[in-house]
Scaffold this motif. Structure first.
Motif, PDB file in Angstrom:
ATOM      1  N   MET A 146       8.592 -12.961  36.763  1.00 32.69           N
ATOM      2  CA  MET A 146       8.943 -12.916  38.173  1.00 32.69           C
ATOM      3  C   MET A 146      10.448 -12.720  38.378  1.00 32.69           C
ATOM      4  SD  MET A 146       6.415 -15.738  39.878  1.00 32.69           S
ATOM      5  CE  MET A 146       7.359 -15.724  41.348  1.00 32.69           C
ATOM      6  N   GLN A 147      11.215 -12.794  37.310  1.00 34.70           N
ATOM      7  CA  GLN A 147      12.659 -12.629  37.447  1.00 34.70           C
ATOM      8  C   GLN A 147      13.063 -11.169  37.590  1.00 34.70           C
ATOM      9  OE1 GLN A 147      14.858 -14.769  34.504  1.00 34.70           O
ATOM     10  NE2 GLN A 147      13.795 -16.672  34.909  1.00 34.70           N
ATOM     11  N   ASP A 148      12.180 -10.230  37.260  1.00 36.25           N
ATOM     12  CA  ASP A 148      12.488  -8.813  37.390  1.00 36.25           C
ATOM     13  C   ASP A 148      12.018  -8.342  38.762  1.00 36.25           C
ATOM     14  OD1 ASP A 148      12.745  -6.078  37.300  1.00 36.25           O
ATOM     15  OD2 ASP A 148      11.760  -5.849  35.363  1.00 36.25           O
ATOM     16  N   TYR A 149      12.924  -8.285  39.732  1.00 35.19           N
ATOM     17  CA  TYR A 149      12.572  -7.967  41.114  1.00 35.19           C
ATOM     18  C   TYR A 149      12.157  -6.524  41.319  1.00 35.19           C
ATOM     19  CZ  TYR A 149      14.391 -12.547  41.976  1.00 35.19           C
ATOM     20  OH  TYR A 149      14.597 -13.887  41.929  1.00 35.19           O
ATOM     21  N   SER A 150      12.328  -5.673  40.310  1.00 35.85           N
ATOM     22  CA  SER A 150      11.898  -4.285  40.446  1.00 35.85           C
ATOM     23  C   SER A 150      10.389  -4.148  40.259  1.00 35.85           C
ATOM     24  CB  SER A 150      12.636  -3.401  39.439  1.00 35.85           C
ATOM     25  OG  SER A 150      12.238  -3.730  38.121  1.00 35.85           O
ATOM     26  N   GLN A 151       9.698  -5.208  39.868  1.00 35.86           N
ATOM     27  CA  GLN A 151       8.263  -5.149  39.580  1.00 35.86           C
ATOM     28  C   GLN A 151       7.367  -5.245  40.812  1.00 35.86           C
ATOM     29  OE1 GLN A 151       6.950  -4.509  36.414  1.00 35.86           O
ATOM     30  NE2 GLN A 151       9.125  -4.037  36.199  1.00 35.86           N
ATOM     31  N   ALA A 152       7.901  -5.603  41.970  1.00 36.38           N
ATOM     32  CA  ALA A 152       7.084  -5.835  43.167  1.00 36.38           C
ATOM     33  C   ALA A 152       6.097  -4.714  43.499  1.00 36.38           C
ATOM     34  CB  ALA A 152       7.974  -6.132  44.373  1.00 36.38           C
ATOM     35  N   PRO A 153       6.466  -3.431  43.386  1.00 33.68           N
ATOM     36  CA  PRO A 153       5.482  -2.386  43.728  1.00 33.68           C
ATOM     37  C   PRO A 153       4.233  -2.404  42.845  1.00 33.68           C
ATOM     38  CG  PRO A 153       7.682  -1.473  43.700  1.00 33.68           C
ATOM     39  CD  PRO A 153       7.786  -2.859  43.117  1.00 33.68           C
ATOM     40  N   LYS A 190      21.489  -9.307  39.460  1.00 34.12           N
ATOM     41  CA  LYS A 190      20.126  -8.876  39.129  1.00 34.12           C
ATOM     42  C   LYS A 190      19.158 -10.049  39.075  1.00 34.12           C
ATOM     43  CE  LYS A 190      21.401  -4.690  38.974  1.00 34.12           C
ATOM     44  NZ  LYS A 190      21.420  -4.069  40.283  1.00 34.12           N
ATOM     45  N   GLN A 191      19.687 -11.284  39.151  1.00 34.78           N
ATOM     46  CA  GLN A 191      18.854 -12.486  39.201  1.00 34.78           C
ATOM     47  C   GLN A 191      19.569 -13.526  40.052  1.00 34.78           C
ATOM     48  OE1 GLN A 191      18.229 -13.829  35.204  1.00 34.78           O
ATOM     49  NE2 GLN A 191      16.481 -12.495  34.905  1.00 34.78           N
ATOM     50  N   GLY A 192      18.792 -14.395  40.678  1.00 36.69           N
ATOM     51  CA  GLY A 192      19.345 -15.509  41.433  1.00 36.69           C
ATOM     52  C   GLY A 192      19.813 -15.119  42.825  1.00 36.69           C
ATOM     53  N   ILE A 193      20.569 -16.029  43.448  1.00 34.78           N
ATOM     54  CA  ILE A 193      21.042 -15.836  44.819  1.00 34.78           C
ATOM     55  C   ILE A 193      21.869 -14.559  44.907  1.00 34.78           C
ATOM     56  CG2 ILE A 193      22.551 -16.779  46.620  1.00 34.78           C
ATOM     57  CD1 ILE A 193      21.657 -19.570  45.741  1.00 34.78           C
ATOM     58  N   GLY A 194      21.591 -13.778  45.952  1.00 39.75           N
ATOM     59  CA  GLY A 194      22.309 -12.529  46.177  1.00 39.75           C
ATOM     60  C   GLY A 194      21.615 -11.308  45.608  1.00 39.75           C
ATOM     61  N   ASP A 214      14.546  -4.285  53.262  1.00 39.97           N
ATOM     62  CA  ASP A 214      15.397  -4.907  52.252  1.00 39.97           C
ATOM     63  C   ASP A 214      14.955  -6.350  52.059  1.00 39.97           C
ATOM     64  OD1 ASP A 214      17.133  -2.639  51.886  1.00 39.97           O
ATOM     65  OD2 ASP A 214      17.939  -3.086  53.863  1.00 39.97           O
ATOM     66  N   GLU A 215      15.111  -6.843  50.838  1.00 41.03           N
ATOM     67  CA  GLU A 215      14.744  -8.214  50.499  1.00 41.03           C
ATOM     68  C   GLU A 215      15.866  -8.801  49.654  1.00 41.03           C
ATOM     69  OE1 GLU A 215       9.928  -7.505  50.368  1.00 41.03           O
ATOM     70  OE2 GLU A 215      10.992  -7.683  48.469  1.00 41.03           O
ATOM     71  N   THR A 216      16.386  -9.947  50.089  1.00 42.26           N
ATOM     72  CA  THR A 216      17.523 -10.564  49.412  1.00 42.26           C
ATOM     73  C   THR A 216      17.212 -12.024  49.104  1.00 42.26           C
ATOM     74  OG1 THR A 216      19.046  -9.096  50.577  1.00 42.26           O
ATOM     75  CG2 THR A 216      19.990 -11.085  49.603  1.00 42.26           C
ATOM     76  N   VAL A 217      17.486 -12.437  47.862  1.00 39.25           N
ATOM     77  CA  VAL A 217      17.263 -13.828  47.457  1.00 39.25           C
ATOM     78  C   VAL A 217      18.331 -14.704  48.113  1.00 39.25           C
ATOM     79  CG1 VAL A 217      17.185 -15.447  45.520  1.00 39.25           C
ATOM     80  CG2 VAL A 217      16.231 -13.148  45.261  1.00 39.25           C
ATOM     81  N   THR A 218      17.891 -15.695  48.898  1.00 42.61           N
ATOM     82  CA  THR A 218      18.822 -16.588  49.601  1.00 42.61           C
ATOM     83  C   THR A 218      18.828 -17.998  49.034  1.00 42.61           C
ATOM     84  OG1 THR A 218      17.127 -17.112  51.248  1.00 42.61           O
ATOM     85  CG2 THR A 218      18.663 -15.306  51.768  1.00 42.61           C
ATOM     86  N   GLN A 219      17.770 -18.371  48.325  1.00 43.15           N
ATOM     87  CA  GLN A 219      17.697 -19.676  47.665  1.00 43.15           C
ATOM     88  C   GLN A 219      17.093 -19.472  46.294  1.00 43.15           C
ATOM     89  OE1 GLN A 219      15.352 -22.211  50.194  1.00 43.15           O
ATOM     90  NE2 GLN A 219      17.032 -22.613  51.570  1.00 43.15           N
ATOM     91  N   GLN A 276      16.039 -21.923  42.755  1.00 42.46           N
ATOM     92  CA  GLN A 276      15.979 -23.155  41.972  1.00 42.46           C
ATOM     93  C   GLN A 276      15.298 -22.799  40.655  1.00 42.46           C
ATOM     94  OE1 GLN A 276      13.962 -25.467  45.144  1.00 42.46           O
ATOM     95  NE2 GLN A 276      15.593 -26.960  44.763  1.00 42.46           N
ATOM     96  N   GLU A 277      16.075 -22.757  39.592  1.00 46.18           N
ATOM     97  CA  GLU A 277      15.570 -22.357  38.281  1.00 46.18           C
ATOM     98  C   GLU A 277      14.277 -23.098  37.942  1.00 46.18           C
ATOM     99  OE1 GLU A 277      15.577 -19.958  35.051  1.00 46.18           O
ATOM    100  OE2 GLU A 277      17.122 -19.914  36.584  1.00 46.18           O
ATOM    101  N   LEU A 278      13.264 -22.349  37.565  1.00 47.11           N
ATOM    102  CA  LEU A 278      11.942 -22.858  37.175  1.00 47.11           C
ATOM    103  C   LEU A 278      11.201 -23.595  38.289  1.00 47.11           C
ATOM    104  CD1 LEU A 278      12.795 -24.134  33.575  1.00 47.11           C
ATOM    105  CD2 LEU A 278      11.818 -21.919  34.231  1.00 47.11           C
ATOM    106  N   GLN A 279      11.708 -23.524  39.528  1.00 48.18           N
ATOM    107  CA  GLN A 279      11.039 -24.195  40.641  1.00 48.18           C
ATOM    108  C   GLN A 279      10.684 -23.243  41.775  1.00 48.18           C
ATOM    109  OE1 GLN A 279      13.237 -27.615  41.962  1.00 48.18           O
ATOM    110  NE2 GLN A 279      13.488 -28.380  39.891  1.00 48.18           N
ATOM    111  N   GLY A 280      11.440 -22.170  41.933  1.00 48.17           N
ATOM    112  CA  GLY A 280      11.110 -21.224  42.984  1.00 48.17           C
ATOM    113  C   GLY A 280      12.318 -20.577  43.618  1.00 48.17           C
ATOM    114  N   PHE A 281      12.031 -19.741  44.607  1.00 52.34           N
ATOM    115  CA  PHE A 281      13.091 -19.010  45.292  1.00 52.34           C
ATOM    116  C   PHE A 281      12.605 -18.556  46.661  1.00 52.34           C
ATOM    117  CE2 PHE A 281      10.766 -16.283  42.404  1.00 52.34           C
ATOM    118  CZ  PHE A 281      10.470 -15.154  43.153  1.00 52.34           C
ATOM    119  N   THR A 282      13.555 -18.139  47.491  1.00 53.22           N
ATOM    120  CA  THR A 282      13.264 -17.635  48.827  1.00 53.22           C
ATOM    121  C   THR A 282      13.891 -16.260  48.970  1.00 53.22           C
ATOM    122  OG1 THR A 282      13.222 -19.869  49.743  1.00 53.22           O
ATOM    123  CG2 THR A 282      13.526 -18.064  51.308  1.00 53.22           C
ATOM    124  N   ILE A 283      13.129 -15.326  49.526  1.00 48.51           N
ATOM    125  CA  ILE A 283      13.610 -13.965  49.759  1.00 48.51           C
ATOM    126  C   ILE A 283      13.630 -13.719  51.266  1.00 48.51           C
ATOM    127  CG2 ILE A 283      13.113 -11.519  49.465  1.00 48.51           C
ATOM    128  CD1 ILE A 283      11.700 -12.195  46.866  1.00 48.51           C
TER     129      ILE A 283
END
Length: 146
Positions: free
Chosen positions: A1-8, A24-28, A42-47, A49-56
């Motif tokens: 899930m860390q590779d954001y280019s995989q969504a399609p 390429k990973q994490g916030i921003g 456009d989709e941007t990571v705003t939160q 938490q390593e191994l816990q989740g994230f918000t786009i």
């Protein structure tokens, strides 16, 4: 899930993805996804938490959230559950319009969003378990001519 280019490969109706400049990973981390109707978002990571989740955050450049939302984000939460991992996905959003319009639209949108999130989750599970794309709108290099 860390590779954001995989969504399609698993998000229904996406036809492609381009990573923006920056992390390429994490916030921003930010990407532009292309939809089967010819538009993009456009989709941007705003939160993060390593191994816990994230918000786009979902947006169209500097214009804010795509219509009909005034704000929209997709939240991924990851939790260990015995020998497996539980992934919980939700979409948080605020509708545009007056109070009554927002209440009526929100009830209708909740049905659509629940269905969409369930499809993404099912597709994501299938893709990450098999490595085979589950989104029929996305044509990978090997099947573009089929």
């Amino acid at each position: 899930m860390q590779d954001y280019s995989q969504a399609p490969n698993y998000v229904p109706d996406l036809t492609g993805c381009e990573m923006h400049e920056g992390p390429k990973q994490g916030i921003g981390t930010s990407r532009r996804v292309f939809l089967s109707n010819g538009s993009h978002m456009d989709e941007t990571v705003t939160q993060w938490q390593e191994l816990q989740g994230f918000t786009i955050r979902l947006h169209k450049g500097d214009q804010g959230a795509p219509k009909p939302f005034s704000e929209a984000s997709f939240v991924y939460r990851i939790e260990p559950e015995g020998q497996t991992t539980r992934l919980t996905m939700t979409m948080d959003y605020t509708m545009k319009g007056g109070v009554i319009a927002r209440l009526m639209d929100k009830a209708f949108m909740n049905l659509i969003i629940r269905s969409t999130v369930a499809r993404i989750a099912k597709n994501m599970k299938g893709y990450y378990e098999t490595g085979i794309p589950t989104n029929k709108a996305f044509k990978t290099g090997s099947d573009k001519n089929t």
